[in-house]
Design a protein around this motif. Sequence first.
Motif, PDB file in Angstrom:
ATOM      1  N   UNK A  28      17.164  53.896  35.990  1.00 21.93           N
ATOM      2  CA  UNK A  28      18.024  52.978  35.233  1.00 21.93           C
ATOM      3  C   UNK A  28      18.634  53.698  34.034  1.00 21.93           C
ATOM      4  N   UNK A  29      17.835  54.497  33.340  1.00 20.12           N
ATOM      5  CA  UNK A  29      18.354  55.244  32.188  1.00 20.12           C
ATOM      6  C   UNK A  29      19.406  56.260  32.612  1.00 20.12           C
ATOM      7  N   UNK A  30      19.191  56.906  33.759  1.00 19.84           N
ATOM      8  CA  UNK A  30      20.179  57.861  34.268  1.00 19.84           C
ATOM      9  C   UNK A  30      21.486  57.153  34.583  1.00 19.84           C
ATOM     10  N   UNK A  31      21.396  55.999  35.213  1.00 23.07           N
ATOM     11  CA  UNK A  31      22.592  55.242  35.574  1.00 23.07           C
ATOM     12  C   UNK A  31      23.340  54.791  34.330  1.00 23.07           C
ATOM     13  N   UNK A  32      22.625  54.280  33.352  1.00 20.75           N
ATOM     14  CA  UNK A  32      23.266  53.836  32.117  1.00 20.75           C
ATOM     15  C   UNK A  32      23.873  55.001  31.350  1.00 20.75           C
ATOM     16  N   UNK A  33      23.211  56.142  31.403  1.00 28.02           N
ATOM     17  CA  UNK A  33      23.715  57.304  30.695  1.00 28.02           C
ATOM     18  C   UNK A  33      24.944  57.907  31.346  1.00 28.02           C
ATOM     19  N   UNK A  34      25.110  57.711  32.649  1.00 24.78           N
ATOM     20  CA  UNK A  34      26.237  58.324  33.348  1.00 24.78           C
ATOM     21  C   UNK A  34      27.460  57.414  33.414  1.00 24.78           C
ATOM     22  N   UNK A  35      27.287  56.153  33.112  1.00 27.00           N
ATOM     23  CA  UNK A  35      28.433  55.241  33.165  1.00 27.00           C
ATOM     24  C   UNK A  35      29.036  55.109  31.767  1.00 27.00           C
ATOM     25  N   UNK A  36      30.336  54.944  31.706  1.00 23.86           N
ATOM     26  CA  UNK A  36      30.971  54.800  30.392  1.00 23.86           C
ATOM     27  C   UNK A  36      30.568  53.481  29.734  1.00 23.86           C
ATOM     28  N   UNK A  37      30.499  53.509  28.434  1.00 17.68           N
ATOM     29  CA  UNK A  37      30.181  52.271  27.728  1.00 17.68           C
ATOM     30  C   UNK A  37      31.430  51.388  27.694  1.00 17.68           C
ATOM     31  N   UNK A  38      31.309  50.126  27.381  1.00 17.69           N
ATOM     32  CA  UNK A  38      32.466  49.206  27.399  1.00 17.69           C
ATOM     33  C   UNK A  38      33.623  49.648  26.513  1.00 17.69           C
ATOM     34  N   UNK A  39      33.329  50.253  25.382  1.00 17.81           N
ATOM     35  CA  UNK A  39      34.417  50.702  24.500  1.00 17.81           C
ATOM     36  C   UNK A  39      35.200  51.848  25.143  1.00 17.81           C
ATOM     37  N   UNK A  40      34.511  52.734  25.838  1.00 17.16           N
ATOM     38  CA  UNK A  40      35.201  53.812  26.528  1.00 17.16           C
ATOM     39  C   UNK A  40      36.072  53.265  27.647  1.00 17.16           C
ATOM     40  N   UNK A  41      35.590  52.261  28.340  1.00 18.41           N
ATOM     41  CA  UNK A  41      36.347  51.669  29.441  1.00 18.41           C
ATOM     42  C   UNK A  41      37.613  50.985  28.923  1.00 18.41           C
ATOM     43  N   UNK A  42      37.524  50.343  27.754  1.00 16.54           N
ATOM     44  CA  UNK A  42      38.669  49.619  27.206  1.00 16.54           C
ATOM     45  C   UNK A  42      39.756  50.567  26.707  1.00 16.54           C
ATOM     46  N   UNK A  43      39.359  51.767  26.326  1.00 19.94           N
ATOM     47  CA  UNK A  43      40.329  52.704  25.775  1.00 19.94           C
ATOM     48  C   UNK A  43      41.121  53.438  26.865  1.00 19.94           C
ATOM     49  N   UNK A  44      40.777  53.230  28.099  1.00 17.85           N
ATOM     50  CA  UNK A  44      41.488  53.899  29.204  1.00 17.85           C
ATOM     51  C   UNK A  44      42.785  53.242  29.504  1.00 17.85           C
TER      52      UNK A  44
END
Length: 44
Positions: A28-44
């Motif tokens: 779970x920690x690996x998955x969370x660490x590899x996915x962009x956080x919501x702020x990164x997703x919004x800035x795309x």
Amino acid sequence: MNLQYERIEQLCQKLNLPAIASQWSHHAQQTLGSSPNPLQMMSR
């Protein structure tokens, strides 16, 4: 330790899933660490 963590551990023990009980947190920690956080997703 939070309630969700405890609940997953209890269910793994109840269902006799020792490998999942010992490794789910790491995955779970690996998955969370590899996915962009919501702020990164919004800035795309």
